[in-house]
Scaffold this motif. Sequence first.
Motif, PDB file in Angstrom:
ATOM      1  N   SER A 200     -22.933  16.282   3.557  1.00 28.38           N
ATOM      2  CA  SER A 200     -22.559  16.932   2.303  1.00 28.38           C
ATOM      3  C   SER A 200     -21.227  17.644   2.412  1.00 28.38           C
ATOM      4  CB  SER A 200     -23.651  17.924   1.885  1.00 28.38           C
ATOM      5  OG  SER A 200     -23.805  18.921   2.898  1.00 28.38           O
ATOM      6  N   HIS A 201     -20.757  17.913   3.648  1.00 25.83           N
ATOM      7  CA  HIS A 201     -19.487  18.610   3.839  1.00 25.83           C
ATOM      8  C   HIS A 201     -18.329  17.644   4.063  1.00 25.83           C
ATOM      9  CE1 HIS A 201     -21.878  22.377   5.281  1.00 25.83           C
ATOM     10  NE2 HIS A 201     -21.928  22.192   3.981  1.00 25.83           N
ATOM     11  N   LYS A 202     -18.590  16.359   3.970  1.00 27.57           N
ATOM     12  CA  LYS A 202     -17.552  15.370   4.197  1.00 27.57           C
ATOM     13  C   LYS A 202     -16.969  14.933   2.855  1.00 27.57           C
ATOM     14  CE  LYS A 202     -16.885  10.781   6.260  1.00 27.57           C
ATOM     15  NZ  LYS A 202     -17.571   9.672   6.979  1.00 27.57           N
ATOM     16  N   CYS A 203     -15.662  15.041   2.718  1.00 27.47           N
ATOM     17  CA  CYS A 203     -14.965  14.679   1.480  1.00 27.47           C
ATOM     18  C   CYS A 203     -13.871  13.658   1.783  1.00 27.47           C
ATOM     19  CB  CYS A 203     -14.347  15.910   0.815  1.00 27.47           C
ATOM     20  SG  CYS A 203     -15.524  17.236   0.477  1.00 27.47           S
ATOM     21  N   LYS A 204     -13.518  12.886   0.783  1.00 29.45           N
ATOM     22  CA  LYS A 204     -12.472  11.881   0.949  1.00 29.45           C
ATOM     23  C   LYS A 204     -11.477  11.990  -0.205  1.00 29.45           C
ATOM     24  CE  LYS A 204     -13.177   7.805   2.428  1.00 29.45           C
ATOM     25  NZ  LYS A 204     -13.604   6.390   2.593  1.00 29.45           N
ATOM     26  N   VAL A 205     -10.220  11.795   0.155  1.00 26.85           N
ATOM     27  CA  VAL A 205      -9.147  11.859  -0.835  1.00 26.85           C
ATOM     28  C   VAL A 205      -8.165  10.718  -0.576  1.00 26.85           C
ATOM     29  CG1 VAL A 205      -7.820  13.480   0.580  1.00 26.85           C
ATOM     30  CG2 VAL A 205      -7.349  13.307  -1.869  1.00 26.85           C
ATOM     31  N   MET A 206      -7.636  10.139  -1.648  1.00 31.79           N
ATOM     32  CA  MET A 206      -6.583   9.125  -1.564  1.00 31.79           C
ATOM     33  C   MET A 206      -5.366   9.687  -2.288  1.00 31.79           C
ATOM     34  SD  MET A 206      -6.608   5.132  -2.813  1.00 31.79           S
ATOM     35  CE  MET A 206      -6.644   5.572  -4.553  1.00 31.79           C
ATOM     36  N   TYR A 207      -4.225   9.719  -1.614  1.00 28.49           N
ATOM     37  CA  TYR A 207      -3.098  10.456  -2.170  1.00 28.49           C
ATOM     38  C   TYR A 207      -1.782   9.705  -1.988  1.00 28.49           C
ATOM     39  CZ  TYR A 207      -2.173  11.665   2.727  1.00 28.49           C
ATOM     40  OH  TYR A 207      -1.902  11.595   4.076  1.00 28.49           O
ATOM     41  N   TYR A 208      -0.828  10.122  -2.788  1.00 30.07           N
ATOM     42  CA  TYR A 208       0.543   9.631  -2.680  1.00 30.07           C
ATOM     43  C   TYR A 208       1.469  10.782  -3.060  1.00 30.07           C
ATOM     44  CZ  TYR A 208       4.961   7.430  -3.946  1.00 30.07           C
ATOM     45  OH  TYR A 208       6.294   7.117  -4.046  1.00 30.07           O
ATOM     46  N   THR A 209       2.518  10.996  -2.286  1.00 29.39           N
ATOM     47  CA  THR A 209       3.489  12.053  -2.577  1.00 29.39           C
ATOM     48  C   THR A 209       4.895  11.480  -2.492  1.00 29.39           C
ATOM     49  OG1 THR A 209       3.637  12.758  -0.262  1.00 29.39           O
ATOM     50  CG2 THR A 209       1.966  13.844  -1.654  1.00 29.39           C
ATOM     51  N   GLU A 210       5.787  12.128  -3.206  1.00 30.22           N
ATOM     52  CA  GLU A 210       7.182  11.703  -3.205  1.00 30.22           C
ATOM     53  C   GLU A 210       8.060  12.906  -3.525  1.00 30.22           C
ATOM     54  OE1 GLU A 210       8.143   8.715  -6.058  1.00 30.22           O
ATOM     55  OE2 GLU A 210       9.957   8.074  -4.998  1.00 30.22           O
ATOM     56  N   VAL A 211       9.239  12.933  -2.937  1.00 27.71           N
ATOM     57  CA  VAL A 211      10.202  14.004  -3.187  1.00 27.71           C
ATOM     58  C   VAL A 211      11.393  13.417  -3.928  1.00 27.71           C
ATOM     59  CG1 VAL A 211      11.734  15.727  -2.164  1.00 27.71           C
ATOM     60  CG2 VAL A 211       9.489  15.276  -1.141  1.00 27.71           C
ATOM     61  N   LEU A 212      11.747  14.053  -5.032  1.00 32.78           N
ATOM     62  CA  LEU A 212      12.919  13.657  -5.806  1.00 32.78           C
ATOM     63  C   LEU A 212      14.001  14.693  -5.562  1.00 32.78           C
ATOM     64  CD1 LEU A 212      11.129  12.675  -9.141  1.00 32.78           C
ATOM     65  CD2 LEU A 212      11.785  11.189  -7.248  1.00 32.78           C
ATOM     66  N   ALA A 213      15.121  14.249  -5.016  1.00 27.54           N
ATOM     67  CA  ALA A 213      16.209  15.171  -4.683  1.00 27.54           C
ATOM     68  C   ALA A 213      16.902  15.669  -5.940  1.00 27.54           C
ATOM     69  CB  ALA A 213      17.211  14.485  -3.751  1.00 27.54           C
ATOM     70  N   SER A 214      17.523  16.826  -5.836  1.00 25.57           N
ATOM     71  CA  SER A 214      18.144  17.446  -7.001  1.00 25.57           C
ATOM     72  C   SER A 214      19.297  16.618  -7.544  1.00 25.57           C
ATOM     73  CB  SER A 214      18.637  18.851  -6.638  1.00 25.57           C
ATOM     74  OG  SER A 214      19.580  18.777  -5.572  1.00 25.57           O
ATOM     75  N   GLU A 215      20.042  15.908  -6.660  1.00 31.83           N
ATOM     76  CA  GLU A 215      21.177  15.150  -7.164  1.00 31.83           C
ATOM     77  C   GLU A 215      20.738  13.986  -8.040  1.00 31.83           C
ATOM     78  OE1 GLU A 215      20.581  15.579  -3.934  1.00 31.83           O
ATOM     79  OE2 GLU A 215      20.618  13.701  -2.791  1.00 31.83           O
ATOM     80  N   ASP A 216      19.474  13.569  -7.911  1.00 36.79           N
ATOM     81  CA  ASP A 216      18.991  12.482  -8.756  1.00 36.79           C
ATOM     82  C   ASP A 216      18.879  12.895 -10.221  1.00 36.79           C
ATOM     83  OD1 ASP A 216      16.692  11.303  -6.205  1.00 36.79           O
ATOM     84  OD2 ASP A 216      18.817  10.876  -6.542  1.00 36.79           O
TER      85      ASP A 216
ATOM     86  N   THR B 178       0.841  -1.192   0.000  1.00 37.74           N
ATOM     87  CA  THR B 178       0.000   0.000   0.000  1.00 37.74           C
ATOM     88  C   THR B 178       0.876   1.241   0.000  1.00 37.74           C
ATOM     89  OG1 THR B 178      -1.708  -1.169   1.223  1.00 37.74           O
ATOM     90  CG2 THR B 178      -1.811   1.227   1.220  1.00 37.74           C
ATOM     91  N   ILE B 179       0.802   2.002  -1.058  1.00 36.85           N
ATOM     92  CA  ILE B 179       1.602   3.222  -1.138  1.00 36.85           C
ATOM     93  C   ILE B 179       0.723   4.467  -1.038  1.00 36.85           C
ATOM     94  CG2 ILE B 179       3.390   2.118  -2.524  1.00 36.85           C
ATOM     95  CD1 ILE B 179       2.173   3.460  -4.976  1.00 36.85           C
ATOM     96  N   TYR B 180      -0.603   4.294  -1.092  1.00 40.85           N
ATOM     97  CA  TYR B 180      -1.515   5.420  -1.007  1.00 40.85           C
ATOM     98  C   TYR B 180      -2.080   5.528   0.406  1.00 40.85           C
ATOM     99  CZ  TYR B 180      -1.455   5.966  -6.076  1.00 40.85           C
ATOM    100  OH  TYR B 180      -1.059   6.196  -7.359  1.00 40.85           O
ATOM    101  N   GLN B 181      -2.355   6.745   0.778  1.00 40.04           N
ATOM    102  CA  GLN B 181      -2.988   7.013   2.064  1.00 40.04           C
ATOM    103  C   GLN B 181      -4.338   7.678   1.824  1.00 40.04           C
ATOM    104  OE1 GLN B 181      -0.406   8.629   5.214  1.00 40.04           O
ATOM    105  NE2 GLN B 181       1.279   8.569   3.734  1.00 40.04           N
ATOM    106  N   SER B 182      -5.231   7.512   2.774  1.00 37.02           N
ATOM    107  CA  SER B 182      -6.575   8.084   2.670  1.00 37.02           C
ATOM    108  C   SER B 182      -6.773   9.128   3.762  1.00 37.02           C
ATOM    109  CB  SER B 182      -7.646   6.994   2.784  1.00 37.02           C
ATOM    110  OG  SER B 182      -7.526   6.070   1.732  1.00 37.02           O
ATOM    111  N   ALA B 183      -7.556  10.120   3.427  1.00 35.12           N
ATOM    112  CA  ALA B 183      -7.845  11.182   4.397  1.00 35.12           C
ATOM    113  C   ALA B 183      -9.281  11.642   4.215  1.00 35.12           C
ATOM    114  CB  ALA B 183      -6.890  12.351   4.226  1.00 35.12           C
ATOM    115  N   THR B 184      -9.854  12.113   5.311  1.00 38.09           N
ATOM    116  CA  THR B 184     -11.203  12.671   5.290  1.00 38.09           C
ATOM    117  C   THR B 184     -11.116  14.165   5.548  1.00 38.09           C
ATOM    118  OG1 THR B 184     -12.085  10.590   6.153  1.00 38.09           O
ATOM    119  CG2 THR B 184     -13.515  12.525   6.272  1.00 38.09           C
ATOM    120  N   VAL B 185     -11.822  14.943   4.745  1.00 34.80           N
ATOM    121  CA  VAL B 185     -11.770  16.406   4.835  1.00 34.80           C
ATOM    122  C   VAL B 185     -13.178  16.917   5.152  1.00 34.80           C
ATOM    123  CG1 VAL B 185     -11.188  18.551   3.638  1.00 34.80           C
ATOM    124  CG2 VAL B 185      -9.906  16.435   3.140  1.00 34.80           C
TER     125      VAL B 185
END
Length: 669
Positions: free
Chosen positions: A617-633, A481-488
């Motif tokens: 109606s004000h409840k939202c859900k999102v599934m996300y994945y983030t990653e940082v690529l360093a400059s030396e790469d 599992t590389i994605y995370q879920s959040a409720t907004v």
Amino acid sequence: AYEKRFPTCPLIPVFLGSEVLRESCSEDGALQVTERSCKLNVDAPRLLKKIAGVEYVYFIQKNILNWKDRTLLIEANNETFANRVTVIETCSYSVHPENEDWTCFEQSASLDIKSFFGFENTVEKIAMKQYTANIKRVIITGRDSAGEPGRNAGTPHPATVPELFQQTHKPMTQQGNGLCHCCYCPRHPAPPADKLDADYIERYLGQLTPMQESGLIQLRQWLQETHKGKIPRDEHILRFLRARDFNMDKAREMLCQSLTWRKQYQVDYILETWRPPAFLDEYYAGGWHFHDRNGRPLYILRLGQMDTKGLVKALGEEALLRHVLSINEEGQKRCEENTQLFGRPITSWTCLVDLEGLNMRHLWRPGVKALLRIIEVVEANYPETLGRLLIVRAPRVFPVLWTLVSPFINDNTRQKFLIYSGNNYQGVGGLVDYIDKEIIPDFLGGDCLCNVPEGGLVPKSFYQTEEELENSDHIKLWTETIYQSATVFKGAPHEIVVEILEGSSVITWDFDILKGDLVFNIFHSKRSPQAARRDPSLSTPGGNNVQLIERSWVLGVDYSMVESPLMCREGESIQGSHITRWPGFYILQWKTNGPPLGPATALPRVDDVLATLQVSSHKCKVMYYTEVLASEDFRGSMTSLESCHSGFSQLSAGTTSSSQSQSSSLISR
């Protein structure tokens, strides 16, 4: 002497055996007619035998022995490949009119090649070469037999005829010289193939040094000794030798693993068995398009217009791999056809990749995972099949993709890459140096109509569930599992922090809006935010919710917005990137679409959550994945990353600090 060659003769090793089909004899016994099926081992290149699919050839031979006229007439025609090649041979023996101790011999043959898998010229050369050698052999053998009185002269009594034909079924002794008049039979037993014919090398293999030629012969002989069944063609063996710099042990190991793989997955039959789904013909933006200036088949891939995420979700990784394998098999087939067409060895093809439209959507992690697996399989089993890779209209996100895939590409293959950004592919030094102007595709400014599909987003109605993909492909795409879920909630955004230690790094994201409409923001702060403390009992099912920006923080003082807000609708899939300019803390925020609560509100943000839990109606859900690529790469490729903007960019045009940052995003509905 002629009769003693049957059924076999040690002096004629290419004559492997014969079988009497029918016999007839006149009433007085003077005319004897025998028809046989003869099995011969033709001295032809191994490649030609493998293409033809046979090791031996069969001839029908009719012998007419006339004791009254003292003549022997032999008529032969080929049974093997009779619909492709017609070989007719006639030999006659008679008593010399002036000296009964001499035998007159006449031989004639005709060769009519209708078609032979594109090797018509080669077959003709082999036939002429061996026919000439056999004529020389007849002369020499005739001289050697001159000291045997009565062998080829005189009129035996008819009563001796049955005894003579009985000898055809007895073991042959070493006495006498058998004469073979088949145009394919060599003079001596075929020695081990320690050298390839120069014309064959030039015509089908290309330039080889003596050491390389020796390596090919050694590996081929080893395969013949150790592998049963089909042996690869010489050009196929040569690819693996070149891929391993003619290191025999490494090439042998690589080739053996590939042969096992091909057998296990029936790759040899993939062109006949693989039937891609109908939607793949429309949404897989790739196809064959004539050839380049060197005669290599040209494959065009409009990767920027391809919905890789949709293809993986609708087709599955395994089926997508099979489709790519069928393309590689088709490429090898086209190379063989072009070898015949242009009269020179063509063992690789050219790939033209158009990256117009490439963006972070193509870096969807499962899609990249599938791509890396495809690269791994192709590199292991189709080495040295890519002659050149032309990449045009490379956008600024290309270095991100290149950083991910380049470690999986062989060094020799990487040297064949030519990359053009923007419109640099046009004019001198561009595509016209490698592809004739007349066949440059219309979508690249050429005049040639290209029938390669345009791709586009795969309708979600084609998507399969994970269980369906597992059942159809027998693999599990999501190994972890590389994605995370959040409720907004209204007034309760979800925020994550990314710490950047140096500038010129790249923050990438991929998220899906599962429910409701959200606004996506990116902020920068020099201060380290602290997560708001919450009671664990307030956690919501299906996802977490974290707020990092403190209520006392002032926008423009404690933190600043580095990208303009992006409105995201329910069901959208968003991919994007941001190139950082400063170290510090970058906050990615998802919040509901609506006016924020006033700063004078007395309710804490956690209480906002409690106050709005009952408002679905004000409840939202999102599934996300983030990653940082360093400059030396990137190894100095950041300039290229910033030099060209994707046509699908949604954020960069409206950024509030375009001089300080760059980003791109794609929305999929």
